[in-house]
Design a protein around this motif. Structure first.
Motif, PDB file in Angstrom:
ATOM      1  N   ILE A 193      40.276  44.172  48.516  1.00 55.33           N
ATOM      2  CA  ILE A 193      41.269  45.233  48.706  1.00 55.33           C
ATOM      3  C   ILE A 193      41.847  45.667  47.362  1.00 55.33           C
ATOM      4  O   ILE A 193      41.960  46.867  47.065  1.00 55.33           O
ATOM      5  CB  ILE A 193      42.406  44.760  49.638  1.00 55.33           C
ATOM      6  CG1 ILE A 193      41.874  44.508  51.057  1.00 55.33           C
ATOM      7  CG2 ILE A 193      43.535  45.789  49.668  1.00 55.33           C
ATOM      8  CD1 ILE A 193      41.336  45.729  51.750  1.00 55.33           C
ATOM      9  N   GLY A 194      42.220  44.698  46.518  1.00 53.99           N
ATOM     10  CA  GLY A 194      42.761  45.022  45.192  1.00 53.99           C
ATOM     11  C   GLY A 194      41.746  45.757  44.344  1.00 53.99           C
ATOM     12  O   GLY A 194      42.072  46.745  43.666  1.00 53.99           O
ATOM     13  N   PHE A 195      40.511  45.295  44.388  1.00 53.58           N
ATOM     14  CA  PHE A 195      39.436  45.918  43.616  1.00 53.58           C
ATOM     15  C   PHE A 195      39.227  47.367  44.052  1.00 53.58           C
ATOM     16  O   PHE A 195      39.011  48.248  43.219  1.00 53.58           O
ATOM     17  CB  PHE A 195      38.156  45.107  43.812  1.00 53.58           C
ATOM     18  CG  PHE A 195      37.047  45.433  42.857  1.00 53.58           C
ATOM     19  CD1 PHE A 195      37.048  44.923  41.570  1.00 53.58           C
ATOM     20  CD2 PHE A 195      35.985  46.235  43.240  1.00 53.58           C
ATOM     21  CE1 PHE A 195      36.019  45.213  40.678  1.00 53.58           C
ATOM     22  CE2 PHE A 195      34.956  46.532  42.368  1.00 53.58           C
ATOM     23  CZ  PHE A 195      34.976  46.014  41.087  1.00 53.58           C
ATOM     24  N   MET A 196      39.314  47.608  45.350  1.00 53.26           N
ATOM     25  CA  MET A 196      39.103  48.965  45.870  1.00 53.26           C
ATOM     26  C   MET A 196      40.166  49.948  45.374  1.00 53.26           C
ATOM     27  O   MET A 196      39.891  51.129  45.186  1.00 53.26           O
ATOM     28  CB  MET A 196      39.102  48.973  47.406  1.00 53.26           C
ATOM     29  CG  MET A 196      38.024  48.153  48.050  1.00 53.26           C
ATOM     30  SD  MET A 196      36.350  48.546  47.475  1.00 53.26           S
ATOM     31  CE  MET A 196      35.456  47.155  48.173  1.00 53.26           C
ATOM     32  N   ILE A 197      41.387  49.454  45.172  1.00 52.55           N
ATOM     33  CA  ILE A 197      42.472  50.347  44.744  1.00 52.55           C
ATOM     34  C   ILE A 197      42.134  51.006  43.416  1.00 52.55           C
ATOM     35  O   ILE A 197      42.241  52.224  43.257  1.00 52.55           O
ATOM     36  CB  ILE A 197      43.807  49.572  44.646  1.00 52.55           C
ATOM     37  CG1 ILE A 197      44.272  49.150  46.043  1.00 52.55           C
ATOM     38  CG2 ILE A 197      44.885  50.433  43.961  1.00 52.55           C
ATOM     39  CD1 ILE A 197      45.460  48.219  46.042  1.00 52.55           C
ATOM     40  N   THR A 198      41.713  50.197  42.439  1.00 55.72           N
ATOM     41  CA  THR A 198      41.454  50.745  41.102  1.00 55.72           C
ATOM     42  C   THR A 198      40.006  51.171  40.893  1.00 55.72           C
ATOM     43  O   THR A 198      39.717  51.952  39.986  1.00 55.72           O
ATOM     44  CB  THR A 198      41.831  49.720  40.007  1.00 55.72           C
ATOM     45  OG1 THR A 198      41.345  48.420  40.384  1.00 55.72           O
ATOM     46  CG2 THR A 198      43.330  49.659  39.818  1.00 55.72           C
ATOM     47  N   ALA A 199      39.077  50.678  41.723  1.00 60.02           N
ATOM     48  CA  ALA A 199      37.663  51.002  41.522  1.00 60.02           C
ATOM     49  C   ALA A 199      37.126  52.022  42.519  1.00 60.02           C
ATOM     50  O   ALA A 199      36.016  52.519  42.341  1.00 60.02           O
ATOM     51  CB  ALA A 199      36.812  49.726  41.599  1.00 60.02           C
ATOM     52  N   VAL A 200      37.908  52.348  43.570  1.00 57.54           N
ATOM     53  CA  VAL A 200      37.448  53.334  44.546  1.00 57.54           C
ATOM     54  C   VAL A 200      38.504  54.405  44.818  1.00 57.54           C
ATOM     55  O   VAL A 200      38.251  55.607  44.641  1.00 57.54           O
ATOM     56  CB  VAL A 200      37.041  52.667  45.889  1.00 57.54           C
ATOM     57  CG1 VAL A 200      36.634  53.733  46.907  1.00 57.54           C
ATOM     58  CG2 VAL A 200      35.901  51.684  45.686  1.00 57.54           C
ATOM     59  N   VAL A 201      39.699  53.989  45.233  1.00 62.45           N
ATOM     60  CA  VAL A 201      40.731  54.956  45.653  1.00 62.45           C
ATOM     61  C   VAL A 201      41.147  55.863  44.503  1.00 62.45           C
ATOM     62  O   VAL A 201      41.138  57.105  44.630  1.00 62.45           O
ATOM     63  CB  VAL A 201      41.959  54.220  46.232  1.00 62.45           C
ATOM     64  CG1 VAL A 201      43.057  55.235  46.581  1.00 62.45           C
ATOM     65  CG2 VAL A 201      41.577  53.413  47.466  1.00 62.45           C
ATOM     66  N   ILE A 202      41.516  55.269  43.368  1.00 58.45           N
ATOM     67  CA  ILE A 202      41.946  56.075  42.216  1.00 58.45           C
ATOM     68  C   ILE A 202      40.817  56.992  41.729  1.00 58.45           C
ATOM     69  O   ILE A 202      41.048  58.183  41.479  1.00 58.45           O
ATOM     70  CB  ILE A 202      42.453  55.173  41.067  1.00 58.45           C
ATOM     71  CG1 ILE A 202      43.671  54.348  41.513  1.00 58.45           C
ATOM     72  CG2 ILE A 202      42.811  56.016  39.844  1.00 58.45           C
ATOM     73  CD1 ILE A 202      44.883  55.164  41.910  1.00 58.45           C
ATOM     74  N   PRO A 203      39.578  56.498  41.593  1.00 57.88           N
ATOM     75  CA  PRO A 203      38.485  57.403  41.207  1.00 57.88           C
ATOM     76  C   PRO A 203      38.268  58.562  42.180  1.00 57.88           C
ATOM     77  O   PRO A 203      37.982  59.681  41.749  1.00 57.88           O
ATOM     78  CB  PRO A 203      37.269  56.474  41.157  1.00 57.88           C
ATOM     79  CG  PRO A 203      37.831  55.142  40.822  1.00 57.88           C
ATOM     80  CD  PRO A 203      39.136  55.087  41.539  1.00 57.88           C
ATOM     81  N   ILE A 204      38.389  58.313  43.498  1.00 56.46           N
ATOM     82  CA  ILE A 204      38.251  59.413  44.455  1.00 56.46           C
ATOM     83  C   ILE A 204      39.332  60.457  44.201  1.00 56.46           C
ATOM     84  O   ILE A 204      39.067  61.670  44.189  1.00 56.46           O
ATOM     85  CB  ILE A 204      38.347  58.901  45.909  1.00 56.46           C
ATOM     86  CG1 ILE A 204      37.100  58.125  46.293  1.00 56.46           C
ATOM     87  CG2 ILE A 204      38.511  60.081  46.879  1.00 56.46           C
ATOM     88  CD1 ILE A 204      37.163  57.512  47.676  1.00 56.46           C
TER      89      ILE A 204
END
Length: 433
Positions: free
Chosen positions: A43-54
């Protein structure tokens, strides 16, 4: 315009430009160390590696300009300095890192060649693709990305089905925060603002539709690429966690060797001897497409900065490739160590610029931009100093800053600055642009 075909090519091209060395090597070891807490790390990884990039791609869809447009509301001078910093960092760290990863995992174990030879051949090929600018997105989207995705799904799918699905005790004290900070290392937020500009120029070169049609295409592509990244990251983290009870890695080895060994052993366990071949091709393709995106984006920016000169584009691409050859000889872990303080400084500013550019325009005024960026910059300084040279005096200061112990001391001050300036500014609507 064949809208489905364009959406397919753009989405796959965007995914591939994002997915590079760190994206493949970081998640499995993160899951391995997280063990039973792999879900929270993910979940933490997704915040900076997926959500922010989108969000970064959505901001590009709205602006449809260059990286300069991300920071121009702060001031033209700030935006110019920020752009130059981002592009210099991009060609000095993540781009050479792709060559280092390719050498360590794909080339050296098979051929035993030197890092210099690998990085030289690698960046000559990158340069050839970058100089054939108009064909980049189509080639990557049609051919390279589908191959990358198929190989990744093979490793993850067979890996999960063939493991005992048992996890070990977590070695990470704060899984959510560790995931967020490890997501920095993917460079995906920086990648979003760099390769987003590449996507826009590639679309414009193909003369696709109106502003609104291009906006819809870019936004949809961003979501599709983001969902793809989410699936792959979650898969790699979970595979790393579930193989933790079956695979042992030498903890005395440098982190880069641990990452490489773990990924290789997972590939061998799931695909047998064929796994090494699959992994080598996968690493090479994933890294190669990312390096192309970074150098093309950098060359595009300086070309636009200097009277749209094609000569500037060529010279920038050549210099960036030459720098890649020099730095790419270093090992993957050394490049990561150099990257951390740089990321602790530039990543928070990049994140707030991305978020402010996707906020409603009536709220994201120049005053809000300036306040949030200045506060973010100030509160990021202790994180950088604390990593480079931790001291007792600095510790006494940071203990009063919420989340500073997690290198996230900028988050709450930036949020407060955004809310306070946005809410109390009596001329908020009049300042909208």
């Amino acid at each position: 315009m064949n809208s489905r075909k364009e959406l397919f090519i753009t989405s796959f091209g965007l995914f591939s430009l994002f997915f590079g060395a760190g994206n493949l090597l970081l998640p499995p070891l993160l899951g391995y160390n997280a063990g039973e807490n792999w879900f929270w790390v993910a979940i933490g990884f997704m915040i900076t590696a997926v959500v922010i990039p989108i969000f970064g791609i959505l901001a590009h869809a709205r602006l449809q300009g260059t990286l300069y447009d991300f920071g121009k509301k702060v001031s033209p001078q700030f935006s110019l300095i920020y752009c130059i910093l981002i592009y210099v960092i991009a060609v000095a760290i993540p781009s050479p890192r792709t060559a280092a990863a390719t050498h360590e995992i794909a080339i050296h174990p098979t051929f035993g060649t030197s890092p210099l030879l690998t990085s030289t051949v690698y960046f000559i090929l990158v340069l050839v693709f970058v100089l054939n600018r108009s064909k980049i997105l189509g080639f990557i989207g049609k051919f390279l990305t589908p191959l990358i995705v198929i190989m990744l799904l093979l490793v993850i799918g067979i890996g999960l089905f063939s493991s005992e699905m048992l996890t070990t005790t977590s070695q990470i004290e704060t899984p959510l925060v560790s995931g967020i900070l490890e997501g920095y290392q993917t460079f995906d937020a920086i990648g979003a603002v760099v390769v987003g500009a590449v996507i826009i120029i590639s679309i414009n070169l193909r003369h696709i539709g109106s502003f609104e049609e291009k906006r819809a295409l870019i936004a949809k592509s961003g979501w599709i690429a983001g969902i793809g990244l989410f699936i792959i990251y979650a898969g790699l983290i979970s595979v790393g966690a579930y193989y933790g009870s079956e695979i042992s890695i030498n903890d005395t080895l440098p982190s880069d060797m641990q990452r490489a060994n773990l990924l290789r052993k997972i590939s061998l366990s799931s695909l047998g001897d064929f796994g090494n071949t699959v992994l080598s091709i996968l690493i090479s393709l994933a890294c190669f497409t990312t390096a192309i995106g970074i150098i093309a984006g950098t060359a595009d920016y300086f070309k636009g900065l200097l009277d749209d000169s094609q000569l500037v584009y060529i010279v920038t691409a050549v210099l960036a490739s030459a720098l890649g050859i020099v730095v790419g000889q270093l090992d993957f872990n050394s490049i990561i160590i150099v990257a951390v303080p740089v990321l602790l400084f530039i990543y928070p500013i990049t994140i707030v610029l991305i978020l402010l550019n996707v906020f409603p325009k009536r709220f994201s005024t120049p005053l809000v931009f300036r306040a949030v960026v200045i506060v973010t910059f100030i509160f990021s300084i202790p994180d950088v100093i604390g990593f480079i040279s931790p001291s007792e005096g600095l510790g006494k200061i940071t203990q009063y800053i919420p989340l500073a112990q997690f290198s996230l001391g900028w988050v709450l001050p930036a949020l407060v600055a955004c809310l306070v300036v946005g809410l109390i500014n009596p001329k908020l609507k009049n300042q909208s642009h």
